[in-house]
Design an enzyme around this catalytic site. Structure first.
Site, PDB file in Angstrom:
ATOM      1  N   GLU A 142      10.595 122.069  55.348  1.00 27.45           N
ATOM      2  CA  GLU A 142      10.140 121.378  56.524  1.00 27.45           C
ATOM      3  C   GLU A 142       9.448 121.814  57.660  1.00 27.45           C
ATOM      4  O   GLU A 142       9.538 123.288  57.831  1.00 27.45           O
ATOM      5  CB  GLU A 142      11.675 121.056  57.333  1.00 27.45           C
ATOM      6  CG  GLU A 142      11.537 120.115  58.446  1.00 27.45           C
ATOM      7  CD  GLU A 142      12.991 119.624  58.963  1.00 27.45           C
ATOM      8  OE1 GLU A 142      13.070 118.492  59.754  1.00 27.45           O
ATOM      9  OE2 GLU A 142      13.994 120.551  59.025  1.00 27.45           O
ATOM     10  N   CYS A 193      16.072 118.029  55.293  1.00 30.10           N
ATOM     11  CA  CYS A 193      17.049 118.574  56.348  1.00 30.10           C
ATOM     12  C   CYS A 193      18.130 117.701  56.765  1.00 30.10           C
ATOM     13  O   CYS A 193      19.266 117.603  55.783  1.00 30.10           O
ATOM     14  CB  CYS A 193      16.218 119.023  57.358  1.00 30.10           C
ATOM     15  SG  CYS A 193      17.007 120.369  58.303  1.00 30.10           S
ATOM     16  N   LYS A 216      11.440 111.256  57.449  1.00 29.97           N
ATOM     17  CA  LYS A 216      12.627 111.230  57.704  1.00 29.97           C
ATOM     18  C   LYS A 216      13.518 110.248  58.557  1.00 29.97           C
ATOM     19  O   LYS A 216      13.269 109.911  59.716  1.00 29.97           O
ATOM     20  CB  LYS A 216      13.009 112.737  58.661  1.00 29.97           C
ATOM     21  CG  LYS A 216      14.262 113.320  58.888  1.00 29.97           C
ATOM     22  CD  LYS A 216      14.208 114.671  59.590  1.00 29.97           C
ATOM     23  CE  LYS A 216      15.365 115.491  59.593  1.00 29.97           C
ATOM     24  NZ  LYS A 216      15.568 116.563  60.584  1.00 29.97           N
TER      25      LYS A 216
END
Length: 269
Positions: A40, A151, A110
């Site tokens: 990331e 993440c 995300k």
């Protein structure tokens, strides 16, 4: 299929970060990787005042990793970057996946944003500057379905179950900048859980070390098989590790312990 995870320590100089990322990709190619995954925010982790302006998918960031994939003849998952968002105040945290020719094969924004306040340890409100994505993404890589996540998504098992059950993913990708204080207790446990419960390989590339005052990332990038066994793990440094995916083993695990097939709908009474 051989996959590699590239672990780096991105800081506040984008040009330097991209140079290191390219070097790690070259090391992955030298290891025979068909696919390499970066963490990331590969291009920048530092003070907000110096953050690069958000870009479109075909901007400098995308073009850089498209060229790397083409030059190395390897699939490149370019971690994530700040993509131009829906408003001047909000960008997207976006992953890009390039095929061997450098063509953009898939992208993912995300979905779950890191809004956390742990007194005395960390206070971070990702939603203040990042807009959430709204759709899942599964890419076919050399005939194998790869489910894309980023993440903090790791803490939401329903996303991974949907990727494995509804979209037939066999590999789950997790680029991350997992914080040190949570990573040492939760990172490996959560990754192995996602592998076991979804009977998928998990490829997790993390940032390592200090990035700015008050922010340290855990690292320990790893590749996990569908039984939950860690088959490759990075040491605590900027490095690359690789492993071969045994898709016949994945098929055997799903056949002998058919938990995905046995999953049933239910209602709460």
């Amino acid at each position: 299929m051989r996959v590699a995870v590239c672990q780096l320590n991105a800081r506040d100089n984008r040009a330097d970060n991209l140079k290191v990322a390219r070097t790690l990709l070259e090391r992955a190619a030298a290891l025979g990787a068909d696919v390499a995954v970066l963490p990331e925010y590969t291009d920048y982790l530092g003070p907000a005042s110096g953050m690069p302006s958000p870009e479109p998918v075909d901007g400098e960031y995308g073009s850089f990793f498209s060229a790397a994939a083409r030059d190395l003849g390897m699939w490149v998952h370019a971690g994530s970057f700040h993509e131009t968002g829906p408003s001047p105040s909000h960008s997207y945290n976006t992953s890009l996946l390039f095929d061997r020719s450098g063509a953009l094969a898939s992208m993912y924004r995300k979905i779950h944003l890191y809004d956390v306040d742990i007194p005395g340890k960390v206070s971070y409100l990702e939603s203040a500057t990042i807009a959430p994505g709204t759709t899942t993404s599964v890419a076919t890589v050399e005939g194998v379905p790869f489910g894309l996540t980023i993440c903090y998504d790791l803490r939401f098992p329903e996303l991974y179950r949907s990727l494995a059950r509804d979209s037939a993913a066999q590999v789950l990708v997790v680029p991350a900048a997992f914080m040190l204080h949570t990573g040492r207790d939760h990172w490996e446990v959560l990754l192995r859980a996602r592998a076991i419960e979804n009977q998928c390989y998990v490829i997790a590339a993390g940032q390592i070390g200090d990035h700015e005052p008050g922010r340290s990332c855990f690292g320990r990038s790893m590749i996990i098989d569908p039984w939950g066994t860690v088959v490759a793990q990075a040491s605590d440094e900027v490095t690359v590790v690789a492993a071969d995916l045994d898709l016949s083993r994945l098929a055997r695990i799903r056949r002998e312990l058919p938990s995905l097939a046995n999953s049933r709908p239910f209602s709460v009474g």
